[in-house]
Design a protein around this motif. Structure first.
Motif, PDB file in Angstrom:
ATOM      1  N   MET A 169       0.767  -1.200  -0.095  1.00 36.71           N
ATOM      2  CA  MET A 169       0.061  -0.218   0.000  1.00 36.71           C
ATOM      3  C   MET A 169       0.964   1.197  -0.164  1.00 36.71           C
ATOM      4  O   MET A 169       0.466   2.238  -0.566  1.00 36.71           O
ATOM      5  N   GLN A 170       1.913   1.206   0.969  1.00 35.86           N
ATOM      6  CA  GLN A 170       2.888   2.354   0.802  1.00 35.86           C
ATOM      7  C   GLN A 170       3.428   2.526  -0.607  1.00 35.86           C
ATOM      8  O   GLN A 170       3.611   3.716  -0.992  1.00 35.86           O
ATOM      9  N   MET A 171       3.768   1.787  -1.035  1.00 35.06           N
ATOM     10  CA  MET A 171       4.592   1.788  -2.458  1.00 35.06           C
ATOM     11  C   MET A 171       3.456   2.112  -3.514  1.00 35.06           C
ATOM     12  O   MET A 171       3.711   2.820  -4.654  1.00 35.06           O
ATOM     13  N   GLU A 172       2.350   1.617  -3.378  1.00 33.00           N
ATOM     14  CA  GLU A 172       1.102   2.007  -4.240  1.00 33.00           C
ATOM     15  C   GLU A 172       1.012   3.572  -4.243  1.00 33.00           C
ATOM     16  O   GLU A 172       0.814   4.204  -5.140  1.00 33.00           O
ATOM     17  N   LEU A 173       0.972   4.212  -2.961  1.00 28.87           N
ATOM     18  CA  LEU A 173       0.740   5.436  -2.757  1.00 28.87           C
ATOM     19  C   LEU A 173       2.008   6.369  -3.139  1.00 28.87           C
ATOM     20  O   LEU A 173       1.492   7.399  -3.578  1.00 28.87           O
ATOM     21  N   GLU A 174       2.916   5.906  -3.407  1.00 31.26           N
ATOM     22  CA  GLU A 174       4.281   6.378  -3.900  1.00 31.26           C
ATOM     23  C   GLU A 174       4.366   6.534  -5.299  1.00 31.26           C
ATOM     24  O   GLU A 174       4.988   7.099  -5.874  1.00 31.26           O
ATOM     25  N   GLY A 175       3.248   5.597  -5.859  1.00 30.02           N
ATOM     26  CA  GLY A 175       3.295   5.609  -7.345  1.00 30.02           C
ATOM     27  C   GLY A 175       4.338   4.489  -8.077  1.00 30.02           C
ATOM     28  O   GLY A 175       4.341   4.744  -9.173  1.00 30.02           O
ATOM     29  N   LEU A 176       5.034   3.491  -7.267  1.00 29.53           N
ATOM     30  CA  LEU A 176       5.628   2.594  -7.761  1.00 29.53           C
ATOM     31  C   LEU A 176       4.985   1.416  -8.129  1.00 29.53           C
ATOM     32  O   LEU A 176       5.664   0.783  -9.182  1.00 29.53           O
ATOM     33  N   LEU A 177       3.895   1.170  -8.022  1.00 34.06           N
ATOM     34  CA  LEU A 177       3.310   0.105  -8.321  1.00 34.06           C
ATOM     35  C   LEU A 177       1.747   0.358  -8.380  1.00 34.06           C
ATOM     36  O   LEU A 177       1.065   1.190  -7.903  1.00 34.06           O
ATOM     37  N   GLU A 178       1.055  -0.851  -8.959  1.00 33.84           N
ATOM     38  CA  GLU A 178      -0.330  -0.630  -8.915  1.00 33.84           C
ATOM     39  C   GLU A 178      -0.982  -1.827  -8.930  1.00 33.84           C
ATOM     40  O   GLU A 178      -0.524  -3.110  -9.211  1.00 33.84           O
ATOM     41  N   GLN A 179      -2.185  -1.969  -8.341  1.00 32.50           N
ATOM     42  CA  GLN A 179      -2.851  -3.155  -8.082  1.00 32.50           C
ATOM     43  C   GLN A 179      -3.912  -3.736  -9.336  1.00 32.50           C
ATOM     44  O   GLN A 179      -4.573  -2.798  -9.759  1.00 32.50           O
ATOM     45  N   LEU A 180      -3.595  -4.868  -9.843  1.00 31.29           N
ATOM     46  CA  LEU A 180      -4.320  -5.529 -10.812  1.00 31.29           C
ATOM     47  C   LEU A 180      -5.489  -6.698 -10.319  1.00 31.29           C
ATOM     48  O   LEU A 180      -5.170  -7.118  -8.965  1.00 31.29           O
ATOM     49  N   PRO A 181      -6.387  -7.062 -10.690  1.00 33.69           N
ATOM     50  CA  PRO A 181      -7.100  -7.947 -10.452  1.00 33.69           C
ATOM     51  C   PRO A 181      -6.233  -9.346 -10.102  1.00 33.69           C
ATOM     52  O   PRO A 181      -5.507  -9.769 -11.035  1.00 33.69           O
ATOM     53  N   GLY A 182      -6.084  -9.905  -8.974  1.00 31.51           N
ATOM     54  CA  GLY A 182      -5.240 -10.959  -8.497  1.00 31.51           C
ATOM     55  C   GLY A 182      -3.878 -10.670  -8.329  1.00 31.51           C
ATOM     56  O   GLY A 182      -2.988 -11.508  -8.330  1.00 31.51           O
ATOM     57  N   GLY A 183      -3.458  -9.294  -8.197  1.00 29.07           N
ATOM     58  CA  GLY A 183      -1.900  -9.150  -8.127  1.00 29.07           C
ATOM     59  C   GLY A 183      -1.626  -7.759  -8.252  1.00 29.07           C
ATOM     60  O   GLY A 183      -2.277  -6.873  -8.179  1.00 29.07           O
ATOM     61  N   TYR A 184      -0.191  -7.565  -8.281  1.00 32.35           N
ATOM     62  CA  TYR A 184       0.409  -6.097  -8.453  1.00 32.35           C
ATOM     63  C   TYR A 184       1.302  -6.160  -9.596  1.00 32.35           C
ATOM     64  O   TYR A 184       1.991  -7.243  -9.961  1.00 32.35           O
ATOM     65  N   GLN A 185       1.752  -4.868 -10.084  1.00 32.41           N
ATOM     66  CA  GLN A 185       2.393  -4.509 -11.299  1.00 32.41           C
ATOM     67  C   GLN A 185       3.245  -3.294 -11.053  1.00 32.41           C
ATOM     68  O   GLN A 185       2.454  -2.375 -10.456  1.00 32.41           O
ATOM     69  N   LEU A 186       4.364  -3.260 -11.826  1.00 33.20           N
ATOM     70  CA  LEU A 186       5.013  -2.018 -11.683  1.00 33.20           C
ATOM     71  C   LEU A 186       4.286  -0.878 -12.299  1.00 33.20           C
ATOM     72  O   LEU A 186       3.882  -1.206 -13.506  1.00 33.20           O
ATOM     73  N   THR A 187       4.342   0.353 -12.044  1.00 33.85           N
ATOM     74  CA  THR A 187       4.295   1.659 -13.008  1.00 33.85           C
ATOM     75  C   THR A 187       5.202   1.805 -13.739  1.00 33.85           C
ATOM     76  O   THR A 187       6.271   1.155 -13.181  1.00 33.85           O
ATOM     77  N   SER A 188       5.253   2.722 -14.586  1.00 29.54           N
ATOM     78  CA  SER A 188       6.287   3.166 -15.324  1.00 29.54           C
ATOM     79  C   SER A 188       7.362   3.915 -14.449  1.00 29.54           C
ATOM     80  O   SER A 188       8.633   3.728 -14.649  1.00 29.54           O
ATOM     81  N   ARG A 189       6.783   4.448 -13.614  1.00 30.32           N
ATOM     82  CA  ARG A 189       7.850   5.380 -12.428  1.00 30.32           C
ATOM     83  C   ARG A 189       8.719   4.221 -11.636  1.00 30.32           C
ATOM     84  O   ARG A 189       9.589   4.161 -11.259  1.00 30.32           O
ATOM     85  N   GLY A 190       7.761   3.061 -11.271  1.00 28.56           N
ATOM     86  CA  GLY A 190       8.346   2.144 -10.406  1.00 28.56           C
ATOM     87  C   GLY A 190       9.473   1.254 -11.376  1.00 28.56           C
ATOM     88  O   GLY A 190      10.589   0.914 -10.936  1.00 28.56           O
ATOM     89  N   ALA A 191       9.012   1.096 -12.717  1.00 29.38           N
ATOM     90  CA  ALA A 191       9.942   0.453 -13.368  1.00 29.38           C
ATOM     91  C   ALA A 191      11.030   1.164 -13.956  1.00 29.38           C
ATOM     92  O   ALA A 191      12.354   0.816 -13.763  1.00 29.38           O
ATOM     93  N   ALA A 192      11.158   2.577 -13.960  1.00 30.44           N
ATOM     94  CA  ALA A 192      12.187   3.405 -14.283  1.00 30.44           C
ATOM     95  C   ALA A 192      13.113   3.492 -12.995  1.00 30.44           C
ATOM     96  O   ALA A 192      14.400   3.701 -13.295  1.00 30.44           O
ATOM     97  N   TYR A 193      12.450   3.565 -11.803  1.00 33.82           N
ATOM     98  CA  TYR A 193      13.338   3.788 -10.807  1.00 33.82           C
ATOM     99  C   TYR A 193      14.155   2.511 -10.476  1.00 33.82           C
ATOM    100  O   TYR A 193      15.335   2.635  -9.811  1.00 33.82           O
ATOM    101  N   CYS A 194      13.367   1.366 -10.651  1.00 27.02           N
ATOM    102  CA  CYS A 194      13.861  -0.029 -10.503  1.00 27.02           C
ATOM    103  C   CYS A 194      15.326  -0.136 -11.648  1.00 27.02           C
ATOM    104  O   CYS A 194      16.377  -0.495 -10.961  1.00 27.02           O
ATOM    105  N   THR A 195      15.102   0.240 -12.657  1.00 25.82           N
ATOM    106  CA  THR A 195      16.024   0.417 -13.890  1.00 25.82           C
ATOM    107  C   THR A 195      17.191   1.181 -13.282  1.00 25.82           C
ATOM    108  O   THR A 195      18.501   0.974 -13.253  1.00 25.82           O
ATOM    109  N   GLN A 196      16.922   2.547 -12.684  1.00 27.15           N
ATOM    110  CA  GLN A 196      17.913   3.439 -12.188  1.00 27.15           C
ATOM    111  C   GLN A 196      18.803   3.006 -11.101  1.00 27.15           C
ATOM    112  O   GLN A 196      19.968   3.314 -11.175  1.00 27.15           O
ATOM    113  N   THR A 197      18.274   1.971 -10.124  1.00 29.72           N
ATOM    114  CA  THR A 197      18.842   1.603  -8.931  1.00 29.72           C
ATOM    115  C   THR A 197      19.266   0.167  -9.074  1.00 29.72           C
ATOM    116  O   THR A 197      20.014  -0.178  -8.100  1.00 29.72           O
ATOM    117  N   ALA A 198      19.125  -0.667 -10.249  1.00 28.29           N
ATOM    118  CA  ALA A 198      19.603  -1.695 -10.301  1.00 28.29           C
ATOM    119  C   ALA A 198      21.092  -1.833 -10.262  1.00 28.29           C
ATOM    120  O   ALA A 198      21.755  -0.926 -10.728  1.00 28.29           O
TER     121      ALA A 198
END
Length: 377
Positions: free
Chosen positions: A348-377
């Motif tokens: 929930m905290q990461m969703e509020l920060e715009g890093l991921l979003e909820q789908l039916p049955g699960g979660y996925q990264l938003t583009s911000r989360g994906a870019a942040y993940c790439t940046q910090t990988a």
């Protein structure tokens, strides 16, 4: 009587759409002759009201209700700042003129010259995911920065996000309506429509003023979206989607078609995957689109505009796991070793920060989360 007046009168007759209009032009060579010498065999196929309208015109010509309506429509356009663009005008969009039976007349609010810019259509689901909306905005912004006008249908979801992305970069964007340009649909996008016009774009339709947004109008609207554009980018779409119609029309019009892939678990990615199987170009960045269409695009940068707060080890681990695609709660709990309560709070905290979003049955990264993940990988 000039060609524009005759064309407006012909199209006013119920049952005369672009297909029959162009059949008449092929036979008579000009709309004035087509209106004056309307073939009886075709007239009898039209509704009774259209037959009465034409017969009154044949008797009264300039004093007929048919030409009276044309005169009133001109006055309404002048009063509301709407321009009429006839298919023989030198500034009628060249690509649109190439399609089979193009709109004989376009109603336009905004900057006429914007229709001559190289255009990319961006279309997709009305009920798009957060990631889909992010993609629509970022692709539109980067393509606008590369010199393309962004064309879409002013609908909720992907269409609106694409228009907003172009405006964000002060680029031109063109909205094609399935209603009259004075009957904006949906109403929730009225402010967006105003921004499009104010910032050098255009709102267009082939339908007369006062026309409502009826279901039968949207396939006609879609052929204009694809016809104006060098290529069509599908962002997200279900298998049964109006956006797929736009993409198929683009293929028929010999336009480039692009699709952004998604997770196999996301129903909004199924339309894109279907198109890719049918030959659409799979794209991951706006540069893929621009390169194929000949645009010049600077190396795209990660679209992270907010100050990032360093993530703790658990948050970073979650981002890295979701980088491979959507995961459900059970999978995430198993892989992280977190209790369900702690995991849900973290998500929930990461969703509020715009890093991921909820789908039916699960979660996925938003583009911000994906870019942040790439940046910090």
């Amino acid at each position: 009587m000039d060609a524009l007046t005759a064309s407006m009168a012909l199209l006013r007759l119920e049952g005369i759409g672009p297909a029959r209009y162009w059949q008449l032009i092929e036979h008579f060579a000009c709309p004035v002759r087509a209106l004056q010498q309307f073939p009886q065999t075709l007239l009898l196929k039209l509704p009774d009201r259209a037959q009465s309208q034409w017969r009154e015109f044949a008797r009264l010509e300039a004093q007929s209700a048919l030409l009276g309506w044309v005169e009133e429509e001109h006055a309404r356009c002048a009063e509301s700042g709407v321009q009429l663009l006839y298919c023989s005008d030198t500034d009628y969009p060249a690509l649109l003129k190439e399609i089979s039976r193009p709109p004989p007349i376009l109603y336009l609010r905004g900057r006429r010259e914007s229709l001559s810019l190289p255009q990319v259509a961006i279309v997709g689901a009305r009920r798009a995911t957060v990631a889909g909306l992010d993609n629509a905005r970022s692709f539109a912004a980067e393509l606008a920065r590369a010199g393309f006008a962004i064309t879409s249908g002013l609908a909720l979801g992907v269409d609106a996000a694409a228009h907003q992305g172009a405006l964000q970069e002060e680029g031109a964007t063109i909205a094609v309506l399935g209603s009259g340009v004075d009957r904006l649909y949906p109403r929730r996008n009225q402010a967006l429509a105003g921004q499009i016009v104010d910032r050098g774009g255009a709102i267009i339709s082939e339908l007369p003023l006062g026309s409502g947004a009826e279901a039968k109008n949207f396939p006609r609207r879609n052929r204009i979206i694809s016809g104006l554009s060098m290529g069509v980018l599908l962002v997200e779409a279900a298998l049964r989607s109006g956006s797929l119609i736009t993409a198929r029309l683009a293929l028929e019009q010999n336009r480039e078609v692009f699709a952004i892939p998604g997770s196999i678990h996301n129903p909004m990615a199924k339309g894109c995957h279907h198109l890719i199987r049918e030959g659409a170009t799979l794209v991951e960045t706006s540069g893929d689109v621009a390169l194929q269409l000949g645009g010049l695009l600077a190396e795209p940068t990660a679209d992270i505009t907010e100050q990032e707060v360093p993530l703790n080890q658990h948050q970073q681990f979650l981002l890295n796991m979701l980088a491979g695609g959507p995961r459900n709660i059970e999978q995430l709990a198993r892989d992280t070793g977190e209790s369900s309560g702690e995991l849900i709070a973290l998500l929930m905290q990461m969703e509020l920060e715009g890093l991921l979003e909820q789908l039916p049955g699960g979660y996925q990264l938003t583009s911000r989360g994906a870019a942040y993940c790439t940046q910090t990988a």
